[in-house]
Design a protein around this motif. Structure first.
Motif, short mmCIF file in Angstrom:
data_model
loop_
_atom_site.label_atom_id
_atom_site.label_comp_id
_atom_site.label_asym_id
_atom_site.label_seq_id
_atom_site.Cartn_x
_atom_site.Cartn_y
_atom_site.Cartn_z
N ILE A 1 0.84 -1.20 0.00
CA ILE A 1 0.00 0.00 0.00
C ILE A 1 0.87 1.25 0.00
O ILE A 1 0.59 2.24 -0.67
CB ILE A 1 -0.95 0.00 1.21
N PHE A 2 1.97 1.18 0.75
CA PHE A 2 2.92 2.28 0.80
C PHE A 2 3.51 2.54 -0.59
O PHE A 2 3.63 3.68 -1.04
CB PHE A 2 4.02 1.95 1.80
N ILE B 1 11.91 3.14 -6.50
CA ILE B 1 12.95 3.46 -5.52
C ILE B 1 12.48 3.07 -4.11
O ILE B 1 13.24 2.50 -3.33
CB ILE B 1 13.31 4.95 -5.58
N VAL B 2 11.22 3.38 -3.81
CA VAL B 2 10.65 2.98 -2.52
C VAL B 2 10.65 1.46 -2.40
O VAL B 2 10.96 0.91 -1.33
CB VAL B 2 9.21 3.53 -2.38
N THR B 3 10.33 0.77 -3.48
CA THR B 3 10.35 -0.69 -3.49
C THR B 3 11.74 -1.22 -3.14
O THR B 3 11.88 -2.18 -2.36
CB THR B 3 9.92 -1.22 -4.87
N MET B 4 12.78 -0.60 -3.71
CA MET B 4 14.14 -1.03 -3.40
C MET B 4 14.47 -0.80 -1.93
O MET B 4 15.17 -1.61 -1.31
CB MET B 4 15.13 -0.29 -4.31
N GLY B 5 13.96 0.30 -1.37
CA GLY B 5 14.16 0.55 0.05
C GLY B 5 13.49 -0.51 0.92
O GLY B 5 14.08 -1.03 1.87
N PHE C 1 6.19 -5.83 -5.91
CA PHE C 1 6.04 -4.42 -5.58
C PHE C 1 6.42 -3.53 -6.77
O PHE C 1 5.90 -2.44 -6.95
CB PHE C 1 6.89 -4.05 -4.37
N GLY C 2 7.39 -4.02 -7.58
CA GLY C 2 7.77 -3.27 -8.77
C GLY C 2 6.60 -3.16 -9.74
O GLY C 2 6.38 -2.10 -10.34
N PHE C 3 5.84 -4.24 -9.88
CA PHE C 3 4.65 -4.21 -10.74
C PHE C 3 3.63 -3.21 -10.19
O PHE C 3 3.02 -2.45 -10.96
CB PHE C 3 4.04 -5.60 -10.82
N VAL C 4 3.44 -3.23 -8.87
CA VAL C 4 2.51 -2.29 -8.24
C VAL C 4 2.95 -0.85 -8.50
O VAL C 4 2.14 0.03 -8.82
CB VAL C 4 2.41 -2.54 -6.72
N ALA C 5 4.26 -0.60 -8.40
CA ALA C 5 4.80 0.74 -8.61
C ALA C 5 4.55 1.23 -10.03
O ALA C 5 4.13 2.38 -10.25
CB ALA C 5 6.29 0.77 -8.30
N VAL C 6 4.80 0.37 -11.01
CA VAL C 6 4.61 0.75 -12.41
C VAL C 6 3.13 1.01 -12.70
O VAL C 6 2.78 2.00 -13.37
CB VAL C 6 5.16 -0.34 -13.35
N ALA C 7 2.26 0.13 -12.19
CA ALA C 7 0.83 0.29 -12.43
C ALA C 7 0.30 1.58 -11.79
O ALA C 7 -0.44 2.34 -12.41
CB ALA C 7 0.06 -0.92 -11.88
N VAL D 1 -3.97 7.33 4.76
CA VAL D 1 -3.40 5.98 4.69
C VAL D 1 -2.27 5.84 5.69
O VAL D 1 -2.17 4.86 6.44
CB VAL D 1 -2.91 5.67 3.26
N PHE D 2 -1.38 6.85 5.75
CA PHE D 2 -0.26 6.81 6.69
C PHE D 2 -0.75 6.78 8.13
O PHE D 2 -0.20 6.05 8.97
CB PHE D 2 0.65 8.02 6.47
N VAL D 3 -1.77 7.57 8.44
CA VAL D 3 -2.31 7.59 9.80
C VAL D 3 -2.89 6.22 10.16
O VAL D 3 -2.65 5.69 11.26
CB VAL D 3 -3.40 8.67 9.94
N SER D 4 -3.65 5.63 9.24
CA SER D 4 -4.25 4.31 9.52
C SER D 4 -3.18 3.24 9.70
O SER D 4 -3.30 2.38 10.57
CB SER D 4 -5.20 3.92 8.39
#
Length: 208
Positions: free
Chosen positions: A26-27, A42-46, A164-170, A195-198
């Motif tokens: 979700i992030f 980049i977030v996915t790599m992190g 997660f890479g697929f999610v990022a591209v989509a 979303v962050f708060v939840s």
């Protein structure tokens, strides 16, 4: 060395686990929608790099501390919740200007990578999950126990990068549209903040 058939089985399970909706993917989705597919990758790599931390914790026995010590578990999860609330605060304060064409992914790459890394390593439930999950695929007859843990961790990283890479591209396709809609940018920032708060609340209330 882990046998091929066992590694193949583990990869299948790892992909299935990565596909289950959770805080990490979700992030990735929200960050990719906000900043574009490159930012999401980049977030996915992190996030994937954070799995190395959890693998090391399990391999060296540190995970037992989080499993047996309520203080250590609580300290780490509250740190993670606090960081998520910080991200929520930034999202609520953000304006459509953050999508200006002059801002390149390279300018925010270290920050985005760090977000993913911190998001992952401050979730003690991942360490405890690794402690319960990885040993099921380890056998002393196959060589070094620590080496096998790292092999399994590498496969988990691979599965995470793919899914997660697929999610990022989509989700990045949505980000491309947001750049041309200032009003939508503001709303997606607000949604990201919620979303962050939840996620912060969920992590803060998590039990071992």
């Amino acid at each position: 060395m882990i046998p091929f058939d066992l590694a193949f089985l583990f990869v299948g399970v790892a992909f299935a686990l990565a596909l289950v909706p959770g805080p990490d993917n979700i992030f990735v989705l929200t960050q990719s929608a906000l900043h574009g597919r490159i930012a999401g990758l980049i977030v996915t790599m992190g996030l994937a790099s954070g799995l190395i931390f959890h693998t090391t914790a399990v391999a060296l026995g540190v995970a037992v501390i989080f499993q047996t010590s309520q203080y250590a578990f609580s300290a780490l999860k509250y740190a993670g919740a606090a960081y998520l609330l910080y991200l929520a605060w930034k999202a609520f304060r953000a304006s459509s200007g953050q999508f200006s064409a002059g801002k390149t992914p390279a300018e925010t790459a270290p920050r985005l990578f760090l977000r993913g890394l911190i998001m992952n390593i401050t979730n003690p439930k991942i360490t405890i999950f690794f402690l319960a999950f990885l040993p099921q695929f380890v056998d002393p007859q196959h060589g070094s126990i620590v080496g096998q843990f790292y092999q399994l961790g590498a496969l988990m990283v691979l599965a995470t990068l793919c899914v997660f890479g697929f999610v990022a591209v989509a989700a990045g396709l949505l980000g491309d549209w947001l750049k041309s809609s200032p009003r939508a940018q503001i709303w997606i920032n607000r949604l990201s903040g919620f979303v962050f708060v939840s996620l912060a609340v969920k992590l803060a209330w998590a039990d071992k």
